[in-house]
Design a protein around this motif. Structure first.
Motif, mmCIF file in Angstrom:
data_model
loop_
_atom_site.group_PDB
_atom_site.id
_atom_site.type_symbol
_atom_site.label_atom_id
_atom_site.label_comp_id
_atom_site.label_asym_id
_atom_site.label_seq_id
_atom_site.Cartn_x
_atom_site.Cartn_y
_atom_site.Cartn_z
ATOM 1 N N ARG A 269 71.560 116.196 41.744
ATOM 2 C CA ARG A 269 71.910 114.797 41.973
ATOM 3 C C ARG A 269 73.403 114.562 41.743
ATOM 4 N NH1 ARG A 269 68.520 110.408 42.139
ATOM 5 N NH2 ARG A 269 66.286 110.823 42.141
ATOM 6 N N ASN A 270 73.925 115.101 40.661
ATOM 7 C CA ASN A 270 75.333 114.903 40.346
ATOM 8 C C ASN A 270 76.245 115.553 41.375
ATOM 9 O OD1 ASN A 270 75.109 113.313 38.048
ATOM 10 N ND2 ASN A 270 75.036 115.053 36.653
ATOM 11 N N VAL A 271 75.940 116.772 41.739
ATOM 12 C CA VAL A 271 76.780 117.500 42.702
ATOM 13 C C VAL A 271 76.835 116.752 44.031
ATOM 14 C CG1 VAL A 271 76.960 119.604 44.076
ATOM 15 C CG2 VAL A 271 76.486 119.754 41.625
ATOM 16 N N LYS A 272 75.693 116.271 44.508
ATOM 17 C CA LYS A 272 75.657 115.555 45.782
ATOM 18 C C LYS A 272 76.461 114.267 45.721
ATOM 19 C CE LYS A 272 71.250 117.256 47.644
ATOM 20 N NZ LYS A 272 69.869 116.874 48.056
ATOM 21 N N ALA A 273 76.288 113.513 44.641
ATOM 22 C CA ALA A 273 77.006 112.242 44.523
ATOM 23 C C ALA A 273 78.511 112.461 44.471
ATOM 24 C CB ALA A 273 76.530 111.490 43.289
ATOM 25 N N LEU A 274 78.944 113.460 43.709
ATOM 26 C CA LEU A 274 80.374 113.732 43.579
ATOM 27 C C LEU A 274 80.958 114.275 44.874
ATOM 28 C CD1 LEU A 274 80.366 115.271 40.001
ATOM 29 C CD2 LEU A 274 81.522 113.157 40.675
ATOM 30 N N SER A 275 80.251 115.182 45.515
ATOM 31 C CA SER A 275 80.748 115.775 46.759
ATOM 32 C C SER A 275 80.992 114.719 47.819
ATOM 33 C CB SER A 275 79.738 116.812 47.266
ATOM 34 O OG SER A 275 80.149 117.343 48.503
ATOM 35 N N LYS A 276 80.094 113.763 47.906
ATOM 36 C CA LYS A 276 80.226 112.700 48.909
ATOM 37 C C LYS A 276 81.385 111.763 48.576
ATOM 38 C CE LYS A 276 77.395 109.191 51.233
ATOM 39 N NZ LYS A 276 76.050 108.557 51.273
ATOM 40 N N ALA A 277 81.495 111.381 47.311
ATOM 41 C CA ALA A 277 82.517 110.401 46.927
ATOM 42 C C ALA A 277 83.919 110.994 46.932
ATOM 43 C CB ALA A 277 82.195 109.844 45.542
ATOM 44 N N MET A 278 84.048 112.262 46.595
ATOM 45 C CA MET A 278 85.373 112.877 46.516
ATOM 46 C C MET A 278 86.086 112.897 47.869
ATOM 47 S SD MET A 278 86.211 114.068 43.375
ATOM 48 C CE MET A 278 87.188 115.551 43.544
ATOM 49 N N LYS A 279 85.349 112.712 48.946
ATOM 50 C CA LYS A 279 85.946 112.707 50.284
ATOM 51 C C LYS A 279 86.546 111.347 50.635
ATOM 52 C CE LYS A 279 82.503 116.064 51.856
ATOM 53 N NZ LYS A 279 81.312 116.276 52.729
ATOM 54 N N LYS A 280 86.321 110.337 49.784
ATOM 55 C CA LYS A 280 86.763 108.981 50.096
ATOM 56 C C LYS A 280 88.025 108.637 49.315
ATOM 57 C CE LYS A 280 81.942 107.560 50.714
ATOM 58 N NZ LYS A 280 80.868 106.621 50.270
ATOM 59 N N SER A 281 88.861 107.815 49.906
ATOM 60 C CA SER A 281 90.068 107.368 49.219
ATOM 61 C C SER A 281 89.712 106.359 48.136
ATOM 62 C CB SER A 281 91.024 106.719 50.221
ATOM 63 O OG SER A 281 90.485 105.484 50.689
ATOM 64 N N TRP A 282 90.642 106.203 47.192
ATOM 65 C CA TRP A 282 90.455 105.206 46.138
ATOM 66 C C TRP A 282 90.276 103.811 46.727
ATOM 67 C CZ3 TRP A 282 89.507 103.992 41.236
ATOM 68 C CH2 TRP A 282 89.905 102.751 40.768
ATOM 69 N N ASP A 283 91.109 103.466 47.691
ATOM 70 C CA ASP A 283 91.018 102.136 48.286
ATOM 71 C C ASP A 283 89.659 101.909 48.927
ATOM 72 O OD1 ASP A 283 93.547 101.488 47.482
ATOM 73 O OD2 ASP A 283 94.505 101.976 49.386
ATOM 74 N N ARG A 284 89.142 102.915 49.632
ATOM 75 C CA ARG A 284 87.837 102.763 50.275
ATOM 76 C C ARG A 284 86.732 102.618 49.244
ATOM 77 N NH1 ARG A 284 84.776 107.231 54.120
ATOM 78 N NH2 ARG A 284 82.854 106.021 54.438
ATOM 79 N N LEU A 285 86.790 103.423 48.199
ATOM 80 C CA LEU A 285 85.785 103.341 47.140
ATOM 81 C C LEU A 285 85.794 101.961 46.491
ATOM 82 C CD1 LEU A 285 86.516 106.813 45.551
ATOM 83 C CD2 LEU A 285 84.332 106.185 46.591
ATOM 84 N N LYS A 286 86.985 101.467 46.219
ATOM 85 C CA LYS A 286 87.125 100.185 45.539
ATOM 86 C C LYS A 286 86.669 99.036 46.436
ATOM 87 C CE LYS A 286 90.721 97.362 43.319
ATOM 88 N NZ LYS A 286 92.155 97.338 42.908
#
Length: 748
Positions: free
Chosen positions: A244-261
């Motif tokens: 679960r952790n690996v999948k969540a991190l792998s997906k989010a790490m591809k996004k910019s800070w601005d997009r995440l925020k």
């Protein structure tokens, strides 16, 4: 709308809470040493377990005989010996650990200037800003529901050096660092857990792993933090937390800070921005100072901030797919928290969700409804083992393993109406929405709760009424050391609501005609509300109130009929007066959550001044922590949520067949506005007032239909269309009679 402070948090009750319904963090805002105290909503001690006592039903006839004979002490002793759960205690909700950051100062002894930390309620972001040695430092942290992570960004105007590590209070754990990743893994009894942090540099810099920590040099760093457990549900602890952790991190790490925020803020504001309360300008003072000063009466805006904060907390700790709000919501800093931070369902869990409908956060019900669904399964075993009955039952507590048997001790645990009270939330949802599909989905659970009481209610030999036996009026003694009795008032009120709501639901859904007839017959045989010798609403079948050991007891269980129910209204003036007398006898001093309940009760009585006095008692350092968490003491989140519902009740009530605008406006709130509150019948309501008089009101009818609208003593009938918007214009509102004459549908 923000909480802000001019110094870092020194302890947990000064830290600022973040949450996405599953992951929680308390942000301390330290300068050189920052801490994020971490929680996962599914980290419970223990494991899947049936708490039911298989032989309990054998003692039931004798327990009942003793109670009806007035031998209450012997009955309580027999319950203690033979009727309680196995084991006697349920399991605690537990802290996971902490992410620790050390930020080196630009120079030894460098002075800190312009420090400020805040929780921005409009964006659900915690921020820290300060200047040290001429270098500007900024941090932002949020708990993203769409990305399932806690995300933190640290930036500075010059190169900074920091190190990251993990701390864990669980004996069985290990932590390590490798590459750009920190890993904490551990186990609490049967539940595995893992916290995984990955670091991304924004621009140039370096990351090295050493001694279980990550050392970073950069001007801008983003930390992605994922938490997971092996808890799949109350019967299964085999989930794969690492995957679960690996999948969540792998997906989010591809996004910019601005997009995440931007994604986080947009998701959050879909809920939060529906309602706004304005009670005037906010003073430029740190939030903890405002709490210390609130009793002076010069800061009504603190009530609006507290209201907004309570809505924020419910969004943060109860989102679809996540866990229901515990006694401490999502946040807990201990392996053995007060009262195990479980679900106390003789008031506290229900209070957590009182604001969900009126404060326009219906989605936040979903975790509670799943919890009740689980209890309806585990509660069938308890009903059979303890009572030989069909249906399902839940007593005064439950935990992550959905224990439903009586726990802790006979004095507290021998109360069978927790499940019935929880079922009221299904009907509340229907009354506010008119959603027949949801009502049909939850109807079988309501029916199962009614099945239990049809099987277990017994005839009181003195009165002939149908009563619960054994039971108690939650946590209150009628004689020294003894709570057990038959048919306490609260039970009859709760079961009366259950039967009434179930019968209404069956008629709406066109099902169960014969069953409904049985329910209505039993309903008619429940004890009526009784007025005692002092003019008070009786708490028990017998008029014991004035001689009970604790006249000022924190629970006001027998006033359930006034709030959250609506069995006592202006249509029952004698009972309304009796409820007022009971409140006066109880007094205003109480624990934090009890003050919140009394705030709602005085609002229902239409006494805004007395209700505001309760709010003023709540917003003191003794009952409200520096971070605005409610204090029993210690911390319980139900007081936060009870205050939100209480403020809703001061401004808008929609029980008793009418929508009442400004029913109990406190005199301290002479001018203000509120938008987006919900009323029963499917209405959205916005109000403005000046000099304590309504100046403008807007009702939006989501379903169409008919309603009565009350302002003061004036009532008008309104027939609405679906999507219709109906207003009282400002120029006419001072003449209430004429204002009702022009209540009209606004054209598109």
């Amino acid at each position: 709308m923000r909480l802000w402070y001019d110094k870092p948090a020194q302890d947990w009750l000064e830290a600022l809470p973040l949450g996405n319904g599953t992951l929680g963090a308390m942000v301390y805002g330290g300068v050189e040493n920052e801490r994020l105290a971490l929680n996962h909503g599914n980290l419970w001690a223990g494991g899947p377990h049936d708490y039911a006592n298989a032989d309990a039903h054998k003692a039931l006839p004798e327990i009942r005989r003793l109670i009806f004979a007035g031998e209450y002490e012997d009955a309580q002793a027999l319950v203690q010996e033979r009727f309680l759960s196995q084991p006697l205690r349920q399991m605690p909700y537990q802290a996971l650990g902490s992410l620790l950051l050390n930020v080196q100062p630009p120079a030894s002894g460098a002075e800190i200037q312009d420090y400020q930390r805040e929780l921005d309620l409009d964006e659900a972001i915690a921020r820290v800003r300060y200047t040290q040695g001429g270098v500007e430092f900024t941090r932002e942290v949020f708990a993203s529901q769409p990305d399932g992570l806690i995300i933190m960004r640290l930036s500075s105007s010059a190169l900074m050096s920091l190190s990251l590590g993990m701390h864990c209070p669980h004996p069985a754990h290990e932590s390590r660092a490798s590459g750009k990743t920190l890993l904490l893994s551990g186990m609490s009894d049967t539940v595995l857990f893992e916290a995984r942090a990955q670091v991304r540099l924004e621009g140039n810099g370096t990351i090295t792993a050493e001694g279980g920590r990550l050392n970073v040099r950069a001007r801008c760093v983003t930390i992605f933090l994922s938490l997971a457990t092996s808890y799949a549900n109350w019967q299964d602890t085999s989930d794969d937390s690492a995957t679960r952790n690996v999948k969540a991190l792998s997906k989010a790490m591809k996004k910019s800070w601005d997009r995440l925020k931007v994604t986080h803020v947009a998701d959050y504001q879909k809920l939060y921005s529906r309602v706004a309360l304005d009670l005037g300008p906010e003073p430029e003072l740190p939030t903890d100072e405002r709490v210390r000063n609130f009793s002076t009466g010069t800061d009504p805006a603190l009530a609006a901030l507290h209201f907004a904060y309570g809505r924020y907390l419910l969004i943060a700790c109860s989102r679809p797919g996540g866990s229901a709000a515990t006694l401490q919501g999502l946040w807990n800093d201990s392996l053995t928290p007060p009262w195990d931070s479980k679900y106390t369902v003789n008031i506290n869990t229900e209070m957590n969700y009182w604001p969900a409908a009126p404060a326009n956060l219906l989605e936040c019900y979903e975790p509670l409804f799943r919890l009740i669904g689980d209890l309806s399964e585990s509660g069938r075993r308890t009903a059979k083992a303890h009572y030989g009955a069909s249906g399902w039952v839940c007593h005064h507590n439950t935990d992550g393993w959905r224990g439903t048997a009586p726990v802790d001790g006979a004095f507290w645990g021998m109360w069978p109406c927790g499940g019935a009270w929880l079922c009221k939330s299904f009907w509340d949802h229907y009354e506010f929405t008119g959603d027949k599909r949801a009502l049909a989905l939850y109807y079988p659970i309501m029916r199962g709760a009614a099945d239990f009481f049809l099987d277990t209610l017994v005839t009181d030999p003195k009165s002939g009424w149908l009563v619960t036996c054994p039971s108690n009026s939650p946590e209150n003694a009628h004689h020294p050391g003894v709570s057990l009795c038959a048919g306490p008032s609260m039970d009859s009120q709760i079961i009366g609501d259950l039967f009434d709501n179930l019968a209404s639901a069956a008629e709406i859904l066109k099902r169960d005609t014969e069953f409904v007839a049985r329910v209505r017959t039993a309903r008619a045989q429940l004890p009526p509300l009784q007025i005692g010798s002092a003019g008070q609403l009786q708490e028990w079948l017998e008029d014991w109130d004035l001689d009970a050991p604790e006249r000022d007891h924190r629970h006001v269980s027998h006033l359930y009929a006034l709030y959250p129910s609506a069995q006592i209204t202006r249509e029952t003036p004698e009972l309304l007066a009796a409820a007022r007398k009971s409140l006066e006898l109880r007094g205003d001093l109480a624990t934090g959550w009890s003050l919140a309940w009394k705030l709602n009760l005085w609002a229902r009585l239409g006494d805004g001044q007395r209700a505001h006095a309760l709010l003023a008692n709540l917003l003191t350092p003794e009952r409200t922590a520096p971070n605005l968490f409610d204090l029993h003491p210690p911390f319980q989140i139900d007081g936060n949520f009870g205050a939100v519902s209480g403020i809703c009740e001061l401004l808008l009530q929609s029980h008793g067949g009418e929508i009442h605008l400004l029913p109990a406006l406190p005199p301290q709130w002479k001018e203000g506005s509120v938008s987006g509150l919900r009323a029963r019948g499917g209405y959205l309501v916005s109000l403005q007032w000046r000099d304590s008089q309504l100046t403008h009101a807007t009702l939006t009818s989501q379903n169409g239909g008919e309603c009565n609208v009350r302002i003061g003593e004036s009532v008008t009938f309104l027939k609405t269309r679906k999507g219709g918007i109906y207003t009282i214009p400002e120029e006419s509102a001072f003449g209430i009679e004429s204002a009702f004459g022009i209540l009209s549908r606004a054209e598109d």
